[in-house]
Design a protein around this motif. Structure first.
Motif, PDB file in Angstrom:
ATOM      1  N   UNK A  77       0.875  -1.182   0.000  1.00  0.00           N
ATOM      2  CA  UNK A  77       0.000   0.000   0.000  1.00  0.00           C
ATOM      3  C   UNK A  77       0.906   1.223   0.000  1.00  0.00           C
ATOM      4  N   UNK A  78       0.658   2.144  -0.928  1.00  0.00           N
ATOM      5  CA  UNK A  78       1.441   3.380  -1.017  1.00  0.00           C
ATOM      6  C   UNK A  78       0.488   4.564  -1.055  1.00  0.00           C
ATOM      7  N   UNK A  79       0.926   5.677  -0.477  1.00  0.00           N
ATOM      8  CA  UNK A  79       0.140   6.912  -0.480  1.00  0.00           C
ATOM      9  C   UNK A  79       0.775   7.869  -1.473  1.00  0.00           C
ATOM     10  N   UNK A  80      -0.041   8.360  -2.414  1.00  0.00           N
ATOM     11  CA  UNK A  80       0.431   9.327  -3.388  1.00  0.00           C
ATOM     12  C   UNK A  80      -0.615  10.442  -3.490  1.00  0.00           C
ATOM     13  N   UNK A  81      -0.265  11.608  -2.981  1.00  0.00           N
ATOM     14  CA  UNK A  81      -1.128  12.799  -3.034  1.00  0.00           C
ATOM     15  C   UNK A  81      -2.509  12.538  -2.444  1.00  0.00           C
ATOM     16  N   UNK A  82      -2.553  11.892  -1.298  1.00  0.00           N
ATOM     17  CA  UNK A  82      -3.822  11.661  -0.621  1.00  0.00           C
ATOM     18  C   UNK A  82      -4.650  10.526  -1.178  1.00  0.00           C
TER      19      UNK A  82
END
Length: 188
Positions: A77-82
């Motif tokens: 799981x990665x977070x990119x710009x919300x």
């Protein structure tokens, strides 16, 4: 008479010498061959049978991977710009779409996923996105069981690294823009 007896004897002998036809499973192909697998080889991807899959966070705290130490992750799981990018590291046919069903201690979620080419990975993997402010995100922070067509079932334990990624992503998400004011209610 001798010729008839000899012929019957030859036919009887020929009928007895044929090998019996092996039974076929219903629905199995006619030319199917059963192969035995070597018992001494480990399953691909798991070197240490005693290791347990765990969560590991990236140094910046914006992504986490679940899997066996030193191996390809099972889920990341990665977070990119919300926005969360949830990847199930299992082969996906080109152009395929499915629902990644997650049932866990924090709720139930059906995440739409697509076959996606990931840089640095061979082939296509299952990937879907979820907004950081979506209330279903809490499922990712707890223990859950996930199923995906063709990728089977996966049991994921809860982990502090994943909960930290959720918290970081929610803090870094862009705030909603204010609603536009209607021209008739604007003050000159």
């Amino acid at each position: 008479m001798k010729l008839l007896t000899a012929t019957i004897f030859a036919l009887t002998l020929a009928a007895c010498s044929k090998t019996p036809v092996p039974p076929t499973r219903e629905g199995a192909p006619d030319n199917a061959v059963r192969l035995s697998l070597p018992q001494v080889e480990a399953l691909p991807g798991i070197k240490d049978e005693q290791s347990q899959p765990t969560w590991a966070a990236s140094p910046d705290g914006m992504s986490a991977r679940f899997g066996h130490p030193g191996e390809q992750p099972l889920v990341s799981v990665a977070c990119r710009a919300g926005v969360f990018e949830v990847t199930r590291h299992a082969y996906a046919p080109v152009g395929a779409q499915a629902l990644f069903a997650l049932v866990g201690s924090e709720g139930i979620m059906r995440l739409p996923v697509d076959a996606t080419a990931i840089p640095g990975q061979r082939g296509y993997l299952w990937q879907g996105t979820l907004a950081a402010d979506d209330p279903r995100v809490k499922v990712l922070g707890g223990a859950y069981t996930g199923t995906l067509p063709g990728a089977g079932k996966i049991t994921v334990s809860a982990g502090a690294p994943m909960r930290e990624v959720i918290a970081q992503c929610r803090r870094s998400a862009p705030t909603a823009a204010p609603e536009p004011v209607a021209p008739s209610s604007a003050v000159d």
